[in-house]
Design a protein around this motif. Sequence first.
Motif, PDB file in Angstrom:
ATOM      1  N   ASP A 179      46.254  38.869  38.308  1.00  0.00           N
ATOM      2  CA  ASP A 179      45.205  37.851  38.333  1.00  0.00           C
ATOM      3  C   ASP A 179      45.793  36.460  38.127  1.00  0.00           C
ATOM      4  O   ASP A 179      47.004  36.251  38.259  1.00  0.00           O
ATOM      5  N   TRP A 180      44.963  35.503  37.769  1.00  0.00           N
ATOM      6  CA  TRP A 180      45.351  34.098  37.711  1.00  0.00           C
ATOM      7  C   TRP A 180      46.449  33.809  36.684  1.00  0.00           C
ATOM      8  O   TRP A 180      47.228  32.873  36.838  1.00  0.00           O
ATOM      9  N   CYS A 222      39.385  42.506  51.369  1.00  0.00           N
ATOM     10  CA  CYS A 222      38.863  42.334  50.012  1.00  0.00           C
ATOM     11  C   CYS A 222      39.959  42.343  48.960  1.00  0.00           C
ATOM     12  O   CYS A 222      39.834  41.687  47.925  1.00  0.00           O
ATOM     13  N   SER A 223      41.029  43.099  49.209  1.00  0.00           N
ATOM     14  CA  SER A 223      42.112  43.182  48.226  1.00  0.00           C
ATOM     15  C   SER A 223      43.386  43.663  48.895  1.00  0.00           C
ATOM     16  O   SER A 223      43.357  44.284  49.962  1.00  0.00           O
ATOM     17  N   SER A 271      46.445  33.657  47.550  1.00  0.00           N
ATOM     18  CA  SER A 271      47.345  32.523  47.771  1.00  0.00           C
ATOM     19  C   SER A 271      48.540  32.538  46.820  1.00  0.00           C
ATOM     20  O   SER A 271      49.606  32.008  47.148  1.00  0.00           O
ATOM     21  N   ARG A 272      48.398  33.167  45.671  1.00  0.00           N
ATOM     22  CA  ARG A 272      49.472  33.188  44.675  1.00  0.00           C
ATOM     23  C   ARG A 272      50.494  34.283  44.945  1.00  0.00           C
ATOM     24  O   ARG A 272      51.679  34.117  44.640  1.00  0.00           O
ATOM     25  N   PHE A 289      43.150  40.933  44.064  1.00  0.00           N
ATOM     26  CA  PHE A 289      41.865  40.602  44.681  1.00  0.00           C
ATOM     27  C   PHE A 289      41.975  39.313  45.488  1.00  0.00           C
ATOM     28  O   PHE A 289      42.887  38.491  45.277  1.00  0.00           O
ATOM     29  N   ASN A 290      41.029  39.122  46.419  1.00  0.00           N
ATOM     30  CA  ASN A 290      41.168  38.049  47.412  1.00  0.00           C
ATOM     31  C   ASN A 290      41.236  36.646  46.808  1.00  0.00           C
ATOM     32  O   ASN A 290      41.834  35.746  47.390  1.00  0.00           O
ATOM     33  N   GLN A 291      40.662  36.422  45.623  1.00  0.00           N
ATOM     34  CA  GLN A 291      40.721  35.087  45.028  1.00  0.00           C
ATOM     35  C   GLN A 291      42.127  34.700  44.570  1.00  0.00           C
ATOM     36  O   GLN A 291      42.391  33.520  44.298  1.00  0.00           O
ATOM     37  N   ASN A 292      43.030  35.711  44.510  1.00  0.00           N
ATOM     38  CA  ASN A 292      44.409  35.446  44.098  1.00  0.00           C
ATOM     39  C   ASN A 292      45.415  35.660  45.222  1.00  0.00           C
ATOM     40  O   ASN A 292      46.628  35.713  44.967  1.00  0.00           O
ATOM     41  N   ARG A 337      50.354  36.804  47.942  1.00  0.00           N
ATOM     42  CA  ARG A 337      50.496  37.445  49.246  1.00  0.00           C
ATOM     43  C   ARG A 337      51.876  37.203  49.853  1.00  0.00           C
ATOM     44  O   ARG A 337      52.488  38.098  50.436  1.00  0.00           O
ATOM     45  N   LYS A 342      36.559  42.085  56.571  1.00  0.00           N
ATOM     46  CA  LYS A 342      37.089  41.104  55.629  1.00  0.00           C
ATOM     47  C   LYS A 342      38.059  41.800  54.678  1.00  0.00           C
ATOM     48  O   LYS A 342      37.762  42.866  54.151  1.00  0.00           O
TER      49      LYS A 342
END
Length: 543
Positions: free
Chosen positions: A100-101, A38-39, A62-63, A57-60, A65, A36
């Motif tokens: 980050d976000w 991760c970052s 979509s913004r 990190f993977n939660q971001n 990549r 997976k």
Amino acid sequence: MEIGNKVYLNNIDQIDEKSHIKVRVLKIWNFVRNNKVCSIEMIIMDEEGTQYQARVFNQNFSRFRHLLKEDESYIVIKPNMAAVTNGFSYTGHKQTLTLDWKSILKKCDDFSGPVNGFMFVDFNSIIEQTCPKDTFFDVIGHIVSFRPLETSNPVPSKHYIKVTLSNLDSVHLKVTIFGSQAYQISEYLKNNPTVNFVVIVMQFLKLNIWNGLGEAKSHFEVTKLFINSDIYEINEFKNKLKCHDNFGITEKSITTLQSYSSSYTDDFKGNFPLKTICEITEPIKEMKFLLVASIVNIRQNLPWYYEACKKCGKKIIPVPKTNHSYTNPEGISETMVVECTNAQCKKSEFQYIIPINVQDCTGTIGLTLFDREARRLLNISAYELKKIHDAAGDSDALFPMQLNVLKNRKFGFVVDITEYNVNNYNNIYTVLRVTEDMSIVCELESKIELMSIQSVSLNQVALESDDVVQPVQKDVISQTDESFTPSTVDKSTATSPCKISGDLKRNLQEIYDVDSGYDLSSTKAKRKSTAEETPLLIPKIEK
């Protein structure tokens, strides 16, 4: 959006909501764990040439990549910062820049800093290990020799090629290149056999110490490779190279050395007898032998590393040092310092001494895996692994979780029973060579099977109907995931085919003068002979 003041990476702590940083992405790769991503990891550089580690990190994903690309420049607004916790900083800083976000990333068309940001180090500083140990560095040189691509390991990322580079002062440096970069340079050399000299730049290398001398090695997919590329640094190096009349470039060619695999596999092809574990549990005589077995565990509460001399690999011992006081001539104190047993050596380093248990179809036995083979299997030095282990706050009594990659893997071993084993009745033997090459392992297993069939055919005896077959005593093994402990049941009888001593304490005094060749020692406390443990039985005479 209005962009505030520009801040440089050296002053990253001064950045605020309105300021920005201009950076160029030098390298980008994915950090993968358990298949997976991760970052997204990056090494970035600002206009002053300062390099920094950065990540998303993977939660971001979509913004960012789709925006991030290698060798592109960006304006970063509102970045966050995170601590480096894995014991190794790619750029020497204690923090990493994170997106980050709330972070904003915009393309930059007026980046005025360096293009590649090379940070070359002198070859001598690598060989003498005075270069940075905990960060990356870059090298430039032309190839004078290489060994063919080594692909015996089943993991492609561990395939490697070894090259020797020469700088403008004719200093030679050995470099080991792994994974995709190894294939890249192997293909170039294969497709350009008439090229007399090949100048390469390797960016983001790490220090590797081998036989007391410093070398360089690539680091997974992080390392960047430039082969005879049309860049300023390589063109300048070529021009200076041609100006050195003593090089004789027009007559010079690249030397192809013998493959390590061919010389390495010679040890597994007929030089030593092939044994099973039940045949070698008793150290009757000095010998070297072949063994096919799987590593079933690493023994806990035993050292997995030791401090050794960088130059000769010998044991480091504490010795008293007398300290004289300049202010008080009569005041003399004594402290303990470490010195190599070889008086000519000065420096020390950590080396592997991994206590493993291996198992085949006939039994289990303890072996000791030393630095040369352990480092080749783990692809990380004991020094680096100890830093990670210490950073995690783990006890030295427990081996690092990274060693678990050795478990449940089948290998071919060249094992040594030494004079120390025989004299001390010690059956913890030393591993001299290890291979996971399936062609070698399968060939050795076929020979073992053939030996077993021949043994059965030679010893077949027809049994009469009234013959009684006596039960064979077997060793009883209790096993858990983290421990593999031989039971004491039936250990005192000489009829047990595979004896494994329950006492695994080792005398480390004899082991550190090893790992320099085939004259290796192994470790284990002396145990009593079976003759002392088993009373003589007098048969009853039938009347």
